[in-house]
Design an enzyme around this catalytic site. Structure first.
Site, PDB file in Angstrom:
ATOM      1  N   ASP C 306      33.942  55.704 -19.547  1.00  0.00           N
ATOM      2  CA  ASP C 306      33.165  55.599 -18.300  1.00  0.00           C
ATOM      3  C   ASP C 306      31.716  55.230 -18.640  1.00  0.00           C
ATOM      4  O   ASP C 306      30.767  55.753 -18.061  1.00  0.00           O
ATOM      5  CB  ASP C 306      33.226  56.899 -17.490  1.00  0.00           C
ATOM      6  N   GLY C 325      25.875  59.228 -14.578  1.00  0.00           N
ATOM      7  CA  GLY C 325      26.495  58.363 -15.569  1.00  0.00           C
ATOM      8  C   GLY C 325      25.797  58.408 -16.907  1.00  0.00           C
ATOM      9  O   GLY C 325      24.609  58.715 -16.982  1.00  0.00           O
TER      10      GLY C 325
END
Lengths: 335, 182, 437
Positions: C306, C325
């Site tokens: 990711d 993130g």
């Protein structure tokens, strides 16, 4: 020579000859900033509270001014509206002879999307020695503190995280009335989930040996609060029974609108502090509120104005605690 | 002489401290104003101890109506920002009107004069005294400000590396004055 | 004809059950022979003595940010980051600007990749137009133009009926829907795991049920339709149980887990570190431990980074204002080897499988194997080396990772894509030196 009575009731010097405080001044406050109470040691908390007593005295003098911070600049940087805290810091800074500048966030470029980093950098370049900061994001003062080693940052409330000077002034007020903190039972009633006041109280009080109970509806006190070393109560009576102190938090309409409780009416029915319910606590219990009070909602009128209420004392004590904080940060060496 | 205490010279023992306190008391007594109130104010920590002793002597001798106060000058020091230290904030106890009062300011040692400057600043925040008289136990010279004691019980010649240490029973467990050479 | 010989390495390929000191012979970018002591003349010989030789690593969940987010990452810098991390194939999410919801977008990414990338880049296309959750995209045409899966990642496919229809339709195409499985109402303004740390810091919490309830829905829809749902970045213990049960029932569900959810808990945000803000949030120790078990027993099929680059400016703000993130391509192998193999969670062979053949199977990709006739995508690893994570060593355009300044055992030595060295000894090969067929 007049026939005035002498001050024979002055305490004679004991071991230290310095202080009759319940708080020890043995530990220095070495931190550059005051960001939260969670990271303070018991000794550091006691030192701030100890020195606050000296500053409180000054507030009752005819000339409420000390030269201590002459030539220092305090910038207040409030990203959320606040009259009380902002004014209290202003009075504290002025009593210490510091210059205080209000950096107006709403009319400055901050409202045009300037980043917090740039705003703070500007404030620093303007020559601030202290930044008193309120921000809607938890951790915002910590973020700034990491970037600015030379300026002392005082957190005046960050999101739902902490409001350290409010926590200190609450504890200071309890100590003034109860002459101790250790062993007391303090019930904090209301919207714990969104309360930075509650969090600072929890840390400060538990570090100083008080027992803390959180009281309110389950939606506002998620069960994981138990992991912070406190009791949780959903029935007001259970929470108040045997309490030495009741600290009532302000309830906000927008929480109802977010369905965290069904209505103000139901909240008042279940958690409003009335004279009758106040009697569930110890007979000499004190009633605190960080203000502004929603009279008739979280606290009844006669309770807020009653003999057990410390609401106005809290305001005065807030100035003393903030003076102590400014004074100690000015002398702190570490980062 | 090799002992670590070899650089400590005792100037006064218990008896001479006590007689010096008596001298301070008689100074106050002899200079009490005729037409206004008087107060004894001690600078914390040891000036405050001396003030209480002087006050007690006067009270014991039947002199009534004198006020007693304590002054904490921490917040008036001129070295707070440069020192980077945090002197503990004590309490000032001036629970009487200072306007028109003759104040006998007591401290243990006068040296640079800076402490007395701070004390005067602190005192006049409470009002406008008729007069301030300074009485100290020890004057060790080396003034940096143009300030002198109205009365010093003991005068000691010192150098800049000397430390004059006044020890009082109430806080130090004994009465003595030591001259320490570094 | 160009040839390459990789000699004397320990070749470990779980897809072929290979583990031994073997030589690898590559002709024109394809694996031509594999065996002991191969005698062959090669244009280029790599001595891999004492090194580990594995199929090129595959990451089926990365954000390369191009088009639209070039300040954070580009296909060029992302591919360098991947090559440095031993990855020969990555699949990039469509939450770019514009969203990859049409053949044009997919073709754009493939064209830029053909020009700028050191490694294989496969685009994932959006499930709904503009990722707005209202109208499904042209799944068939997108597949024809090279999309390898569909996802609205960054956001869940919110509407259950849209999800049902998307699964029905893609079942016909034999393509997975990769869902960022969370119930938006339960996420709300949440920025951290709903637990002690969030309560203490005054941060809005995301309850576990935000994920588990959504995973349960996705599983039921996959069961009903026969479609293939892939659960992105699983974060909770309970979701692992749901997935394990679904697999037992024969439902077409696969799942991935990120290195950060395997390594960190919500303790990592205790200092308000924006580097540790991710979605779904880092959860409790019991979740982390369950994820490790689920990865070991195959409930979670593969590791995916990711990789989500954000600039310093974006992360240099108070916690709740920072975009979620963190990056992962550069150093995920070392993190996983050090922490998973080192702690005995996975064997070396299991780790290699979960970063090569297993992710390949999830998306029906051809890589992840060193079988004869396959593209010669190979990674050579020095297990005795160390990987330092510093701003200087990171090849990604962004440095948003809480692992900055840390050091892990093992080191990517050489990355080979279609028989060409794209990364070796800390240096990416210049693009001009490589021309992909």
């Amino acid at each position: 020579m007049t026939e005035q009575q002498s001050n024979l009731d002055l305490p004679l010097p004991t071991g230290s000859a310095e202080s009759d405080s319940i708080f020890s001044a043995a530990t220095p406050y070495q931190k550059r900033h005051l960001l939260d109470l969670e990271s303070l040691s018991r000794g550091e908390l006691e030192r701030i509270l100890h020195d606050s007593e000296g500053f409180r005295q000054v507030l009752f003098r005819p000339v409420k001014k000390l030269p201590t911070l002459r030539g220092k600049t305090v910038v207040s940087l409030f990203f959320e509206n606040s009259t009380r805290t902002r004014t209290s810091f202003e009075v504290a800074a002025k009593a210490l002879s510091a210059d205080i500048i209000n950096f107006s966030v709403s009319t400055s470029s901050v409202s045009k999307g300037e980043s917090l980093y740039d705003t703070a950098d500007t404030v620093k370049a303007l020559g601030a020695d202290f930044i008193v900061m309120r921000h809607h994001s938890a951790g915002a003062p910590h973020f700034l503190a990491n970037l600015m080693k030379e300026v002392s940052i005082l957190n005046a409330g960050d999101g739902c995280h902490e409001h350290p000077t409010q926590g200190l002034l609450d504890i200071f007020t309890i100590a003034q009335r109860k002459k101790r903190i250790e062993g007391l039972t303090v019930a904090i009633v209301g919207d714990i989930l969104h309360s930075r006041v509650a969090r600072s109280n929890i840390w400060g009080l538990t570090k100083l040996g008080a027992k803390v109970r959180l009281v309110g509806p389950r939606t506002l006190i998620p069960t994981c609060f138990k992991d912070l070393g406190v009791e949780t109560h959903y029935k007001l009576k259970d929470g108040l029974e045997g309490a030495d102190v009741i600290n009532v938090l302000r309830i906000q309409r927008e929480r109802m609108e977010a369905n965290l409780f069904p209505s103000i009416r139901e909240y008042v029915l279940m958690y409003g502090i009335t004279k009758k319910r106040l009697a569930w606590a110890k007979s000499d219990a004190i009633l605190m509120h960080p203000g502004p009070v929603n009279r008739g909602i979280e606290v009844d009128q006669d309770v807020a104005d009653g003999p057990q209420s410390t609401i106005t004392e809290q305001v005065t004590n807030g100035i003393a605690v903030r003076m102590a904080a400014l004074y100690l940060l000015a002398g702190a060496r570490d980062t | 002489m090799t002992s670590p205490d070899s650089n400590v010279r005792r100037i006064c023992d218990q008896d001479s401290v006590e007689s010096s306190v008596a001298e301070l008391a008689s100074y106050v007594l002899n200079n009490l104003p005729a037409n206004n109130r008087a107060a004894i104010v001690g600078i914390r920590t040891r000036g405050w101890v001396l003030a209480q002793r002087v006050f007690k002597r006067l009270a014991d001798s039947g002199q009534a109506g004198i006020e007693l106060g304590a002054l904490d000058i921490t917040l008036y020091r001129d070295d707070l920002s440069t020192l980077g230290s945090q002197p503990i904030v004590g309490k000032t106890e001036i629970n009487f009107p200072i306007d028109g009062c003759t104040v006998f300011l007591l401290d243990d040692v006068i040296y640079t004069g800076r402490t007395v400057r701070a004390a005067i600043d602190a005192l006049i925040e409470f009002g406008r005294p008729a007069a301030i008289r300074l009485a100290v136990l020890v004057d060790r010279g080396h003034r940096e400000y143009p300030i002198n004691a109205d009365h010093a019980a003991i005068e000691v010649e010192t150098t800049a590396d000397n430390i004059v240490e006044v020890r009082l029973l109430e806080v130090d467990g004994e009465d003595a004055v030591d001259l320490i050479t570094r | 004809m160009s040839t390459m010989l990789i000699k004397n390495g320990r070749v470990l390929d779980p897809s072929e059950n290979l583990d031994g000191e073997l030589d690898l012979y590559i002709v024109d970018g394809v694996i031509s022979d594999i065996g002991k002591g191969l005698e062959a003349n090669a244009d280029e010989t790599i001595d891999a003595t004492g090194k580990l030789v594995v199929p090129g690593l595959i990451d089926i969940h990365v954000h390369l940010r191009e088009p639209g987010g070039e300040a954070k990452e580009t296909i060029k810098t992302g591919s360098r980051s991947a090559a440095a991390g031993g990855f020969t194939t990555v699949c990039c999410m469509p939450n770019t600007n514009p969203v990859l919801d049409s053949a044009t977008g997919v073709n754009y990414v493939r064209a830029v990749a053909a020009r700028d990338s050191l490694i294989n880049v496969h685009p994932i296309a959006a499930v709904t137009k503009g990722q707005l959750g209202k109208e499904i995209t042209e799944f068939g045409d997108l597949r024809f133009h090279g999309a390898v899966a569909f996802s609205d990642d960054g956001m869940p496919v919110y509407d259950a009926e849209i999800m049902r229809l998307a699964l029905e339709y893609t079942a016909m195409l034999n393509m997975p829907i990769m869902n960022h499985s969370e119930i938006p109402e339960l996420v709300g303004e949440g920025v951290a795991h709903h637990g002690r740390v969030a309560m203490k810091l005054g941060l809005r919490g995301v309850p576990r049920a935000a994920e588990t309830a959504s995973v349960a829905r996705d599983i039921e829809l996959a069961a009903e339709t026969g479609g293939h749902v892939h659960i992105c970045h699983v974060s909770t213990a309970r979701a692992c149980e749901l997935i394990a049960e679904a697999k037992q029932r024969g439902i077409r569900v696969t799942a991935e887990v990120t290195p950060h959810h395997l390594l960190l808990t919500d303790q990592a945000i205790e200092t308000f570190s924006t580097m540790a803000r991710v979605a779904p949030p880092l959860r409790g120790a019991e979740d982390r431990d369950a994820l490790r078990q689920a990865l070991r027993n195959g409930t979670l099929d593969c590791i995916a980074t990711d990789h989500a680059p954000h600039t310093d400016i974006e992360k240099n703000v108070p916690f709740q204002e920072a975009p979620p993130g963190m990056i992962g391509l550069d150093f995920s192998w070392a993190l996983m080897y050090h922490e998973m193999v080192g702690a005995g969670v996975l064997t070396l062979s299991e780790l290699v499988a979960r970063m090569t053949i297993e992710p390949a199977k999830v998306l029906n990709l051809s890589g992840g194997s060193l079988a004869k006739g396959r593209n010669a995508d190979v990674t050579i690893i020095d297990l005795e080396g160390t990987t330092q994570i510093t701003r200087e060593t990171i090849k990604s355009k962004s440095c948003n990772t809480p692992f900055l300044g840390k050091q892990y055992s093992s080191k990517i030595e050489t990355t080979i894509v279609k028989g060409r060295v794209v990364y070796s000894n800390g240096q990416c090969t210049k693009l001009e030196a490589i021309s992909h067929p």
